[in-house]
Design an enzyme around this catalytic site. Structure first.
Site, PDB file in Angstrom:
ATOM      1  NE  ARG A   1      -5.808  -7.054 -20.955  1.00 22.21           N
ATOM      2  CZ  ARG A   1      -6.434  -6.209 -21.758  1.00 22.21           C
ATOM      3  NH1 ARG A   1      -6.041  -4.954 -21.817  1.00 22.21           N
ATOM      4  NH2 ARG A   1      -7.441  -6.619 -22.502  1.00 22.21           N
TER       5      ARG A   1
ATOM      6  N   PRO B   1       0.808  -1.224   0.000  1.00 21.76           N
ATOM      7  CG  PRO B   1      -0.835  -1.564   1.600  1.00 21.76           C
ATOM      8  CD  PRO B   1       0.496  -2.083   1.151  1.00 21.76           C
TER       9      PRO B   1
ATOM     10  CG  ASP C   1      -3.681   1.132 -29.518  1.00 21.85           C
ATOM     11  OD1 ASP C   1      -3.088   0.860 -30.562  1.00 21.85           O
ATOM     12  OD2 ASP C   1      -3.310   0.761 -28.383  1.00 21.85           O
TER      13      ASP C   1
ATOM     14  CD  GLU D   1       0.853  -8.066  10.383  1.00 19.57           C
ATOM     15  OE1 GLU D   1       0.176  -9.106  10.270  1.00 19.57           O
ATOM     16  OE2 GLU D   1       0.406  -6.923  10.136  1.00 19.57           O
TER      17      GLU D   1
HETATM   18  N1  EFW Z   1      -2.777  -2.394  -2.181  1.00 24.31           N
HETATM   19  C1  EFW Z   1      -1.791  -3.230  -2.524  1.00 24.31           C
HETATM   20  O1  EFW Z   1      -1.261  -3.219  -3.637  1.00 24.31           O
HETATM   21  C2  EFW Z   1      -1.320  -4.198  -1.499  1.00 24.31           C
HETATM   22  C3  EFW Z   1      -0.157  -4.925  -1.699  1.00 24.31           C
HETATM   23  C4  EFW Z   1       0.268  -5.832  -0.725  1.00 24.31           C
HETATM   24  C5  EFW Z   1      -0.498  -5.966   0.428  1.00 24.31           C
HETATM   25  N2  EFW Z   1      -0.163  -6.804   1.438  1.00 24.31           N
HETATM   26  C6  EFW Z   1       1.184  -7.348   1.582  1.00 24.31           C
HETATM   27  C7  EFW Z   1       1.220  -8.316   2.732  1.00 24.31           C
HETATM   28  C8  EFW Z   1       2.378  -7.941   3.585  1.00 24.31           C
HETATM   29  C9  EFW Z   1       3.160  -6.885   2.859  1.00 24.31           C
HETATM   30  O2  EFW Z   1       4.168  -7.490   2.078  1.00 24.31           O
HETATM   31  C10 EFW Z   1       2.166  -6.246   1.929  1.00 24.31           C
HETATM   32  N3  EFW Z   1      -1.635  -5.256   0.590  1.00 24.31           N
HETATM   33  C11 EFW Z   1      -2.043  -4.385  -0.346  1.00 24.31           C
END
Ligand code: EFW
Length: 246
Positions: free
Chosen positions: A154, A89, A169, A116
């Site tokens: 793709r 995130p 496109d 985590e």
């Molecule tokens: N929104 C996203 O792209 C996203 C990517 C990974 C994720 N979770 C992993 C688990 C532990 C850590 O590696 C992150 N959550 C959300």
């Protein structure tokens, strides 16, 4: 194009390699997907890939070394210049432009975390880019990496075939898609728009473009704000606005 993935759940990637457009791309040899499991790069009897966080707190973190060795193994096969992408995130949000950028690479390595997260020092020393597929938390990076990989695969030449890429496109360039219809011509009293039955390809092109512009204006004005409109597009959008305002 070559894809490498680091994940403790390699079997998940069958969702990408065994089905549909991406599966056929792998079968045709247009793309390759190899997965390295950090557990295979541990040296203890229990194949430990996680440990407790310094400073306390809930959950576990992925240890640096198994991930580092797995990345090194991936680079040995895909090339040391391969870009290493971590899914989290905290990353840059995936867009079609970002997918286009990634599709220019000869090879990409994705690190899918679990628990985590991963030790910060792995990010500092091994990760080239962090990408997020949206503002929400997942239990692992695997699904996020497959979303990114799908959006990139793709775009690889020949994957969609010439005719489909033309479709891509015409709409992918920053507009939402127009409505689509197939048989039957009438369903529960709702008919297919006459223009689509007319065989007039210029009229059909204009109708589809007008619908794409109108939908983008209604649902995603933020996308429209980012896009310069041609004179034709501006006229079609004005027409759409007049139509809906009656
Ligand atoms: N929104 C996203 O792209 C996203 C990517 C990974 C994720 N979770 C992993 C688990 C532990 C850590 O590696 C992150 N959550 C959300």
């Amino acid at each position: 194009m070559q894809f490498g993935v680091i994940s403790i759940f390699p079997e998940m990637y069958q969702a990408l390699t065994d089905f549909g457009v991406t599966g056929r791309a792998v079968d045709k040899g247009l793309v390759s997907v190899d997965v390295w499991n950090p557990r295979d790069f541990t040296i203890d009897k229990y194949q430990t890939v996680d440990d407790r966080p310094y400073g306390g707190g809930p959950g576990m973190l992925m240890k640096v070394e198994p991930l580092k060795y797995a990345i090194e193994a991936a680079k040995a096969k895909l090339g040391s210049q391969s870009k290493v992408v971590y899914l989290s995130p905290q990353g840059e949000t995936l867009t079609q432009d970002k997918a286009q950028q990634l599709a220019q690479e000869a090879s990409l390595i994705f690190l899918a975390g679990r628990y985590e997260g991963i030790d910060e020092r792995l990010i500092e020393t091994q990760i080239d880019e962090e990408i997020s597929i949206g503002d929400y938390v997942l239990s692992g990076g695997e699904l996020a990496s497959m979303v990114v990989m799908d959006s990139v695969i793709r775009l690889v030449p020949e994957v969609l075939g010439h005719d489909m890429s033309a479709v891509e496109d015409s709409f992918v360039d920053g507009l939402l898609d127009c409505p689509h219809y197939t048989r039957p011509e009438e369903h529960e009293g709702r008919k297919v728009p006459d223009v689509l039955l007319s065989g007039n390809h210029e009229k059909i092109r204009q109708w589809r473009l007008k619908q794409a512009l109108g939908r983008t204006w209604e649902k995603r004005p933020d996308l429209l704000a980012k896009r310069d409109l041609s004179k034709e597009e501006d006229a079609l959008l004005q027409e759409y606005k007049r139509d809906v305002q009656g």
